[in-house]
Design a protein around this motif. Structure first.
Motif, PDB file in Angstrom:
ATOM      1  N   SER A 111      45.148  40.530  45.540  1.00  0.00           N
ATOM      2  CA  SER A 111      45.733  39.217  45.855  1.00  0.00           C
ATOM      3  C   SER A 111      46.581  39.234  47.126  1.00  0.00           C
ATOM      4  O   SER A 111      46.910  38.175  47.662  1.00  0.00           O
ATOM      5  CB  SER A 111      46.637  38.782  44.697  1.00  0.00           C
ATOM      6  OG  SER A 111      47.767  39.651  44.636  1.00  0.00           O
ATOM      7  N   GLU A 123      40.499  46.267  51.477  1.00  0.00           N
ATOM      8  CA  GLU A 123      39.857  45.667  50.304  1.00  0.00           C
ATOM      9  C   GLU A 123      38.349  45.717  50.499  1.00  0.00           C
ATOM     10  O   GLU A 123      37.845  45.402  51.567  1.00  0.00           O
ATOM     11  CB  GLU A 123      40.364  44.222  50.130  1.00  0.00           C
ATOM     12  CG  GLU A 123      39.725  43.431  49.022  1.00  0.00           C
ATOM     13  CD  GLU A 123      39.771  44.101  47.648  1.00  0.00           C
ATOM     14  OE1 GLU A 123      40.856  44.443  47.168  1.00  0.00           O
ATOM     15  OE2 GLU A 123      38.683  44.292  47.065  1.00  0.00           O
ATOM     16  N   GLY A 168      38.301  51.610  51.278  1.00  0.00           N
ATOM     17  CA  GLY A 168      39.577  52.297  51.465  1.00  0.00           C
ATOM     18  C   GLY A 168      39.624  53.689  50.864  1.00  0.00           C
ATOM     19  O   GLY A 168      40.620  54.391  51.030  1.00  0.00           O
ATOM     20  N   ILE A 203      36.252  52.118  43.921  1.00  0.00           N
ATOM     21  CA  ILE A 203      34.805  52.271  44.082  1.00  0.00           C
ATOM     22  C   ILE A 203      34.533  52.589  45.548  1.00  0.00           C
ATOM     23  O   ILE A 203      34.981  51.859  46.440  1.00  0.00           O
ATOM     24  CB  ILE A 203      34.065  50.945  43.748  1.00  0.00           C
ATOM     25  CG1 ILE A 203      34.498  50.381  42.398  1.00  0.00           C
ATOM     26  CG2 ILE A 203      32.554  51.105  43.856  1.00  0.00           C
ATOM     27  CD1 ILE A 203      33.851  50.956  41.198  1.00  0.00           C
TER      28      ILE A 203
HETATM   29  N1  SAM Z   1      47.363  45.403  45.093  1.00  0.00           N
HETATM   30  C1  SAM Z   1      46.708  44.286  44.485  1.00  0.00           C
HETATM   31  C2  SAM Z   1      47.592  43.085  44.349  1.00  0.00           C
HETATM   32  O1  SAM Z   1      48.783  43.154  44.700  1.00  0.00           O
HETATM   33  O2  SAM Z   1      47.081  42.045  43.914  1.00  0.00           O
HETATM   34  C3  SAM Z   1      46.059  44.626  43.170  1.00  0.00           C
HETATM   35  C4  SAM Z   1      44.885  45.464  43.359  1.00  0.00           C
HETATM   36  S1  SAM Z   1      43.668  45.472  42.102  1.00  0.00           S
HETATM   37  C5  SAM Z   1      44.502  46.233  40.769  1.00  0.00           C
HETATM   38  C6  SAM Z   1      42.632  46.761  42.800  1.00  0.00           C
HETATM   39  C7  SAM Z   1      41.851  46.326  44.013  1.00  0.00           C
HETATM   40  O3  SAM Z   1      41.242  47.471  44.591  1.00  0.00           O
HETATM   41  C8  SAM Z   1      40.731  45.354  43.725  1.00  0.00           C
HETATM   42  O4  SAM Z   1      40.895  44.194  44.490  1.00  0.00           O
HETATM   43  C9  SAM Z   1      39.465  46.114  44.128  1.00  0.00           C
HETATM   44  O5  SAM Z   1      38.432  45.310  44.652  1.00  0.00           O
HETATM   45  C10 SAM Z   1      40.016  47.065  45.164  1.00  0.00           C
HETATM   46  N2  SAM Z   1      39.199  48.238  45.453  1.00  0.00           N
HETATM   47  C11 SAM Z   1      38.475  49.034  44.615  1.00  0.00           C
HETATM   48  N3  SAM Z   1      37.875  50.012  45.317  1.00  0.00           N
HETATM   49  C12 SAM Z   1      38.217  49.848  46.619  1.00  0.00           C
HETATM   50  C13 SAM Z   1      37.921  50.535  47.829  1.00  0.00           C
HETATM   51  N4  SAM Z   1      37.128  51.617  47.860  1.00  0.00           N
HETATM   52  N5  SAM Z   1      38.473  50.075  48.979  1.00  0.00           N
HETATM   53  C14 SAM Z   1      39.263  48.979  48.979  1.00  0.00           C
HETATM   54  N6  SAM Z   1      39.587  48.284  47.874  1.00  0.00           N
HETATM   55  C15 SAM Z   1      39.079  48.713  46.712  1.00  0.00           C
END
Ligand code: SAM
Length: 229
Positions: free
Chosen positions: A100, A121, A149, A221
């Protein structure tokens, strides 16, 4: 930091939510969260980062759905991670998992205008979501990048601090490499059983790891994360 054009329009709603935010932060203070983190969280309007239909519950201490099976982390988790990172004015921070944009905004408050947060992201819809929310709330010291990332981001490396907000199978080496000497990283590691790991790199480049307890995050991922889900 609220954008100027929104000041009048949102004032009443923002004021209403500020009272709820203070109550939430009182609870976090009782948990022992440091004042500097609480002050930053007080300045960030979480209700502006959650989905429109979830505003009412924005100040309940729980993760909330932001679509695509992803979540905005619970406030206590944001507080714990920011506390462990010992964020201060002027630092360059990398976040993996913009979601978010809320956690990036809290960290942006802590590093101030002389610091910067780069947040990565993988899902384009959420890149746009986070960019929009951060723009509307006026955070100019945050850059949202559409990238895997799990390999970090060489372009702006090295970083004073790294915050990973999704769970990795193990700590990705590129992230360790992109951490400055004297730097700190927090990262959830594990699959069904996850632990939050605090990593410190000393001035001579030696790395130490410490477990900070069990957590529950969506998976990282990517190349150095889980390959598929
Ligand atoms: N920090 C966020 C916030 O304040 O709303 C919450 C993050 S959520 C728990 C985890 C996020 O990591 C998701 O949006 C997901 O799509 C992302 N994500 C998963 N693997 C990723 C990657 N390899 N690179 C970047 N983002 C990744």
């Amino acid at each position: 930091m609220i954008a100027e054009e929104d000041l009048g329009k949102e004032k009443t709603e923002d004021e209403k939510f500020e009272a709820r935010r203070r109550m939430l932060l009182d609870g976090l203070e009782a948990m022992g969260v440091r004042k500097k983190v609480l002050e930053a969280m007080l300045r960030v309007p979480r209700h502006r980062f959650v989905r429109e239909d979830m505003k009412k519950v924005a100040y309940i201490d729980t993760p909330l759905d932001i679509g695509l099976d992803q979540t905005i982390s619970a406030p206590h988790m944001v507080a714990i991670m920011c506390d462990l990172l010992e964020l201060s004015e002027g630092q360059k921070v990398l976040e993996v998992g913009a979601g978010s944009g809320y956690n990036a905004a809290v960290m942006a408050e802590m590093v101030g205008k002389t610091g910067h947060v780069y947040t990565l992201e993988r899902l384009e819809t959420l890149v746009n979501y986070a960019r929009e929310k951060l723009k509307k709330t006026g955070y100019e010291n945050v850059t949202v990048l559409h990238e895997d990332g799990s390999a970090g981001c060489l372009k702006y490396a090295p970083y004073d601090r790294i915050s990973v907000t999704c769970a990795a199978p193990e700590v990705p080496n590129p992230l360790i490499e992109q951490l400055k000497p004297g730097g700190i990283m927090v990262i959830p590691v594990g699959d069904y059983f996850q632990e939050l790991i605090l990593i410190k790199k000393d001035e001579r480049g030696r790395v130490t790891k410490k477990t900070e307890g069990g957590v529950l995050f969506v998976p990282l991922i990517g190349k150095y994360g889980f390959r598929h889900r």
